[in-house]
Design an enzyme around this catalytic site. Structure first.
Site, short mmCIF file in Angstrom:
data_model
loop_
_atom_site.label_atom_id
_atom_site.label_comp_id
_atom_site.label_asym_id
_atom_site.label_seq_id
_atom_site.Cartn_x
_atom_site.Cartn_y
_atom_site.Cartn_z
N GLY A 12 43.86 38.69 42.03
CA GLY A 12 42.75 38.03 41.32
C GLY A 12 43.26 36.87 40.48
N SER A 150 42.09 47.19 29.79
CA SER A 150 40.96 46.70 28.98
C SER A 150 40.85 47.59 27.74
CB SER A 150 39.67 46.81 29.79
OG SER A 150 38.54 46.66 28.96
N TYR A 163 33.71 52.04 34.86
CA TYR A 163 34.66 50.99 34.47
C TYR A 163 35.64 51.56 33.44
CZ TYR A 163 36.44 46.46 32.82
OH TYR A 163 37.25 45.40 32.47
P1 NAP Z 1 36.57 37.57 36.85
O1 NAP Z 1 36.39 36.34 36.06
O2 NAP Z 1 35.38 38.24 37.43
O3 NAP Z 1 37.66 37.32 38.00
C1 NAP Z 1 38.00 38.38 38.85
C2 NAP Z 1 39.16 37.99 39.72
O4 NAP Z 1 39.51 39.14 40.50
C3 NAP Z 1 38.83 36.89 40.72
O5 NAP Z 1 39.99 36.15 40.95
C4 NAP Z 1 38.41 37.66 41.96
O6 NAP Z 1 38.62 36.95 43.18
C5 NAP Z 1 39.38 38.83 41.89
N1 NAP Z 1 38.90 40.01 42.62
C6 NAP Z 1 37.79 40.74 42.38
N2 NAP Z 1 37.71 41.75 43.27
C7 NAP Z 1 38.80 41.64 44.09
C8 NAP Z 1 39.28 42.37 45.19
N3 NAP Z 1 38.61 43.42 45.67
N4 NAP Z 1 40.42 41.96 45.78
C9 NAP Z 1 41.10 40.89 45.31
N5 NAP Z 1 40.69 40.16 44.26
C10 NAP Z 1 39.56 40.53 43.66
O7 NAP Z 1 37.26 38.71 35.95
P2 NAP Z 1 38.18 38.56 34.64
O8 NAP Z 1 37.30 38.62 33.47
O9 NAP Z 1 39.13 37.43 34.81
O10 NAP Z 1 38.96 39.96 34.72
C11 NAP Z 1 40.28 40.06 35.21
C12 NAP Z 1 40.82 41.44 34.83
O11 NAP Z 1 40.79 41.59 33.42
C13 NAP Z 1 39.99 42.60 35.39
O12 NAP Z 1 40.83 43.67 35.75
C14 NAP Z 1 39.11 42.99 34.21
O13 NAP Z 1 38.69 44.34 34.29
C15 NAP Z 1 40.06 42.75 33.06
N6 NAP Z 1 39.42 42.54 31.77
C16 NAP Z 1 38.53 41.53 31.56
C17 NAP Z 1 37.96 41.37 30.30
C18 NAP Z 1 37.00 40.25 29.97
O14 NAP Z 1 36.43 40.28 28.86
N7 NAP Z 1 36.78 39.28 30.84
C19 NAP Z 1 38.32 42.23 29.27
C20 NAP Z 1 39.22 43.25 29.52
C21 NAP Z 1 39.78 43.39 30.76
P3 NAP Z 1 37.39 36.16 43.93
O15 NAP Z 1 37.07 35.00 43.05
O16 NAP Z 1 37.91 35.76 45.24
O17 NAP Z 1 36.27 37.14 44.00
#
Ligand code: NAP
Length: 259
Positions: A12, A150, A163
């Site tokens: 990702g 997270s 989640y």
């Molecule tokens: P995001 O903006 O939704 O981006 C998700 C990324 O993961 C994208 O690059 C997406 O690729 C990829 N992805 C999703 N499903 C996938 C799969 N099945 N196989 C391969 N790639 C996949 O999410 P984010 O906020 O950056 O979150 C990234 C990580 O941080 C996650 O694990 C999330 O749980 C964690 N997190 C986020 C937050 C927050 O506040 N944002 C807080 C705590 C933890 P595509 O674009 O090709 O779909």
């Protein structure tokens, strides 16, 4: 061909937090393998951003929830870059539907758990076995695995329980891998972000704007992907050489109980 530079696989890595991590590792001198699932445009954009900074990057499509895709991803890495020094298990999803704990269904549960926990675990398992071989054959000087969890690993949200359970699982997975891989000299870390401004949180932006203004975390701002990138870069550099299984909170102090 074996890359002269160390190679980091960021799942990702195409957008959001993963892009922040990919850029930080590109700056650290890693050749970054940017994995994505469906959005090739974002992956190519991240690759170009790294190249513009003078770094090197490749992209590879793979659904980390699918076993054959995970195999292909690591095969692509070894065939095209010849080595894997660092795995960052970052890709993850929010539940397709936010549903109360008493109403959520197995479809929602399976989708989240397979993407956020099963996929990262089996990818880490295969990557660890690869790294052990590479270390034995002196192809890499060191290996490392970093899992992005997270604050939901411990903070309860009853409308997205699957989640929370998946992220609590990532936490235990980190401890398990840290113990198992210590004898091989492969440290395993957990980076635990708070609320970060990405596509994932776009739908709840107004809610968190208000909560942050009211003191949700001691540092009253949204986290940025670059904040998480810096934490990962610190770990990847080896700045915590006598630590493994360590949790790095990147949450504006949210984890502190205070009043
Ligand atoms: P995001 O903006 O939704 O981006 C998700 C990324 O993961 C994208 O690059 C997406 O690729 C990829 N992805 C999703 N499903 C996938 C799969 N099945 N196989 C391969 N790639 C996949 O999410 P984010 O906020 O950056 O979150 C990234 C990580 O941080 C996650 O694990 C999330 O749980 C964690 N997190 C986020 C937050 C927050 O506040 N944002 C807080 C705590 C933890 P595509 O674009 O090709 O779909």
């Amino acid at each position: 061909m074996v890359s002269k530079q160390p190679v980091a696989l960021v799942t990702g890595g195409s957008r959001g937090i993963g892009r922040g991590i990919a850029l930080a590792l590109g700056q650290e001198g890693y050749t970054v393998l940017i994995n994505y699932n469906s959005n090739v445009g974002s992956a190519v954009q991240t690759k170009h951003m790294i190249e513009q900074m003078g770094g090197q990057a490749e992209t590879c499509q793979a659904d980390i929830a699918a076993g054959p895709d995970r195999e292909l991803l690591l095969d692509y890495c070894m065939e095209n870059l010849g080595r894997l020094d660092l795995l960052v298990n970052n890709a993850g999803i929010a539940p397709p539907k936010r549903m109360d704990l008493l109403e959520t269904d197995e479809k929602n549960y399976d989708k989240v758990m397979t993407t956020n926990l099963k996929g990262p675990f089996f990818l880490a398992q295969r990557a660890a076995n690869l790294m052990i071989q590479e270390l034995q054959n002196k192809i890499i000087p060191s290996g490392c695995i970093i899992n992005v969890s997270s604050i939901s690993a411990y903070a309860v949200s009853v409308n997205r329980g699957e989640y929370c359970m998946s992220k609590a699982g990532v936490s235990m997975m980190t401890s398990l891998l840290a113990v198992r891989l210590a004898e091989h000299g492969i440290p395993v870390y957990e980076v635990r972000p708070g609320v970060v401004d990405t596509d994932m949180t776009a739908a709840v932006k107004e809610k968190y704007d208000k909560l942050i203004r009211e003191g949700f975390s001691p540092i009253r701002r949204w986290g940025k992907p670059a904040d998480v990138g810096k934490a990962v870069a610190m770990l990847a550099r080896g700045d915590l050489p006598f630590s493994t299984g360590e949790v790095i909170n990147v949450d504006g102090g949210f984890h502190i109980r205070y009043f």
